[in-house]
Design a protein around this motif. Structure first.
Motif, mmCIF file in Angstrom:
data_model
loop_
_atom_site.group_PDB
_atom_site.id
_atom_site.type_symbol
_atom_site.label_atom_id
_atom_site.label_comp_id
_atom_site.label_asym_id
_atom_site.label_seq_id
_atom_site.Cartn_x
_atom_site.Cartn_y
_atom_site.Cartn_z
ATOM 1 N N VAL A 80 -16.516 88.797 11.969
ATOM 2 C CA VAL A 80 -17.575 87.930 12.485
ATOM 3 C C VAL A 80 -17.409 87.756 13.990
ATOM 4 C CG1 VAL A 80 -18.467 85.560 12.467
ATOM 5 C CG2 VAL A 80 -17.951 86.710 10.323
ATOM 6 N N LYS A 81 -16.192 87.490 14.431
ATOM 7 C CA LYS A 81 -15.942 87.324 15.869
ATOM 8 C C LYS A 81 -16.261 88.608 16.629
ATOM 9 C CE LYS A 81 -12.628 84.880 17.453
ATOM 10 N NZ LYS A 81 -12.824 83.587 18.049
ATOM 11 N N SER A 82 -15.904 89.743 16.059
ATOM 12 C CA SER A 82 -16.185 91.022 16.687
ATOM 13 C C SER A 82 -17.689 91.280 16.751
ATOM 14 C CB SER A 82 -15.488 92.136 15.915
ATOM 15 O OG SER A 82 -15.822 93.388 16.419
ATOM 16 N N ALA A 83 -18.416 90.942 15.695
ATOM 17 C CA ALA A 83 -19.867 91.123 15.687
ATOM 18 C C ALA A 83 -20.525 90.239 16.732
ATOM 19 C CB ALA A 83 -20.426 90.813 14.298
ATOM 20 N N LEU A 84 -20.039 89.017 16.885
ATOM 21 C CA LEU A 84 -20.598 88.121 17.895
ATOM 22 C C LEU A 84 -20.327 88.636 19.304
ATOM 23 C CD1 LEU A 84 -19.757 84.621 16.370
ATOM 24 C CD2 LEU A 84 -22.033 85.616 16.697
ATOM 25 N N LEU A 126 -27.253 90.299 14.244
ATOM 26 C CA LEU A 126 -25.933 89.845 13.805
ATOM 27 C C LEU A 126 -25.654 90.285 12.372
ATOM 28 C CD1 LEU A 126 -23.337 88.172 14.216
ATOM 29 C CD2 LEU A 126 -24.631 86.188 13.404
ATOM 30 N N PHE A 127 -26.628 90.106 11.482
ATOM 31 C CA PHE A 127 -26.407 90.464 10.089
ATOM 32 C C PHE A 127 -26.328 91.977 9.880
ATOM 33 C CE2 PHE A 127 -27.306 86.055 9.233
ATOM 34 C CZ PHE A 127 -26.392 85.804 8.228
ATOM 35 N N ARG A 128 -26.963 92.746 10.741
ATOM 36 C CA ARG A 128 -26.786 94.202 10.667
ATOM 37 C C ARG A 128 -25.352 94.578 10.998
ATOM 38 N NH1 ARG A 128 -32.010 97.518 12.442
ATOM 39 N NH2 ARG A 128 -33.577 96.130 11.583
ATOM 40 N N ARG A 129 -24.788 93.923 12.001
ATOM 41 C CA ARG A 129 -23.386 94.179 12.366
ATOM 42 C C ARG A 129 -22.443 93.714 11.260
ATOM 43 N NH1 ARG A 129 -22.709 95.026 18.097
ATOM 44 N NH2 ARG A 129 -24.731 94.960 19.088
ATOM 45 N N LEU A 130 -22.750 92.591 10.645
ATOM 46 C CA LEU A 130 -21.904 92.083 9.561
ATOM 47 C C LEU A 130 -22.001 92.961 8.314
ATOM 48 C CD1 LEU A 130 -22.483 88.245 9.887
ATOM 49 C CD2 LEU A 130 -20.475 89.563 10.583
ATOM 50 N N TYR A 131 -23.174 93.526 8.081
ATOM 51 C CA TYR A 131 -23.351 94.408 6.928
ATOM 52 C C TYR A 131 -22.457 95.641 7.050
ATOM 53 C CZ TYR A 131 -25.568 97.498 3.543
ATOM 54 O OH TYR A 131 -25.791 98.352 2.501
ATOM 55 N N GLY A 187 -10.765 78.529 2.752
ATOM 56 C CA GLY A 187 -10.690 78.773 4.189
ATOM 57 C C GLY A 187 -11.979 78.326 4.842
ATOM 58 N N LYS A 188 -11.855 77.513 5.895
ATOM 59 C CA LYS A 188 -13.024 77.075 6.661
ATOM 60 C C LYS A 188 -12.958 77.759 8.012
ATOM 61 C CE LYS A 188 -13.542 72.636 4.443
ATOM 62 N NZ LYS A 188 -13.743 71.210 4.612
ATOM 63 N N PHE A 189 -14.045 78.448 8.373
ATOM 64 C CA PHE A 189 -14.063 79.251 9.584
ATOM 65 C C PHE A 189 -15.243 78.849 10.459
ATOM 66 C CE2 PHE A 189 -12.070 81.774 6.258
ATOM 67 C CZ PHE A 189 -10.872 82.088 6.862
ATOM 68 N N HIS A 190 -15.027 78.932 11.768
ATOM 69 C CA HIS A 190 -16.071 78.610 12.733
ATOM 70 C C HIS A 190 -15.907 79.526 13.941
ATOM 71 C CE1 HIS A 190 -17.911 75.847 15.913
ATOM 72 N NE2 HIS A 190 -18.905 76.321 15.185
ATOM 73 N N ALA A 191 -16.962 80.230 14.291
ATOM 74 C CA ALA A 191 -16.948 81.111 15.461
ATOM 75 C C ALA A 191 -18.186 80.809 16.301
ATOM 76 C CB ALA A 191 -16.953 82.569 15.033
ATOM 77 N N THR A 192 -18.005 80.815 17.614
ATOM 78 C CA THR A 192 -19.086 80.518 18.550
ATOM 79 C C THR A 192 -19.133 81.593 19.624
ATOM 80 O OG1 THR A 192 -18.799 78.150 18.215
ATOM 81 C CG2 THR A 192 -19.953 78.819 20.190
ATOM 82 N N GLN A 193 -20.356 81.964 20.006
ATOM 83 C CA GLN A 193 -20.533 82.925 21.098
ATOM 84 C C GLN A 193 -21.790 82.558 21.863
ATOM 85 O OE1 GLN A 193 -18.518 85.710 21.949
ATOM 86 N NE2 GLN A 193 -19.772 85.537 23.765
ATOM 87 N N GLN A 194 -21.696 82.584 23.172
ATOM 88 C CA GLN A 194 -22.865 82.360 24.012
ATOM 89 C C GLN A 194 -23.473 83.699 24.409
ATOM 90 O OE1 GLN A 194 -21.811 79.889 27.318
ATOM 91 N NE2 GLN A 194 -21.543 78.071 26.050
ATOM 92 N N LEU A 195 -24.777 83.774 24.300
ATOM 93 C CA LEU A 195 -25.522 84.958 24.713
ATOM 94 C C LEU A 195 -26.289 84.549 25.958
ATOM 95 C CD1 LEU A 195 -26.981 85.855 21.199
ATOM 96 C CD2 LEU A 195 -24.807 86.565 22.174
#
Length: 128
Positions: free
Chosen positions: A42-46, A67-72, A113-121
């Protein structure tokens, strides 16, 4: 003079206990590895999404689709559309992915597991 040497080492019972403890930690690692592997995907996709040219000018639906294409591609199956929040910031968008993964461990015990990732575009092309 007859000196007796005492043999040192681990007993069979000690070996079984050590092997059980090591085996338990390996079992836990095998259960946790896919959860953290998905989080790093997820972090890499962001980060990859942030490097795409002009992404700050896209509509939120298009950003979410990219984003979902990258996650797929990375087989990230626990992230759903309701886990992604896209908010407007001064010079672009901020994408927050917040999700929870629950995996069975033993009998009625689960690992959560609780996960949170943030990215600014942002428009300037810099990564934050």
């Amino acid at each position: 003079m007859n000196m007796r040497r005492r043999q040192g080492g681990i007993t069979l019972l000690g070996f079984i206990i050590v092997a059980g403890v090591v085996g338990f930690f390996i079992f836990i690692g095998i259960k946790l590895f896919p959860m953290y592997s998905e989080y790093y995907s997820v972090k890499s996709a962001l980060k990859g999404l942030a490097t795409e040219a002009g992404v700050a000018r896209y509509e939120p639906s298009r950003i979410q689709d990219l984003l979902f294409r990258r996650l797929y591609v990375s087989y990230s199956s626990n992230i759903k559309r309701e886990h992604v929040k896209i908010t407007r910031i001064d010079n672009g968008w901020q994408v927050d992915v917040k999700y929870e993964v629950r995996k069975p461990l033993v009998a009625n015990l689960d690992v959560v597991g609780k996960f949170h990732a943030t990215q600014q575009l942002i428009r300037s092309g810099e990564l934050n």
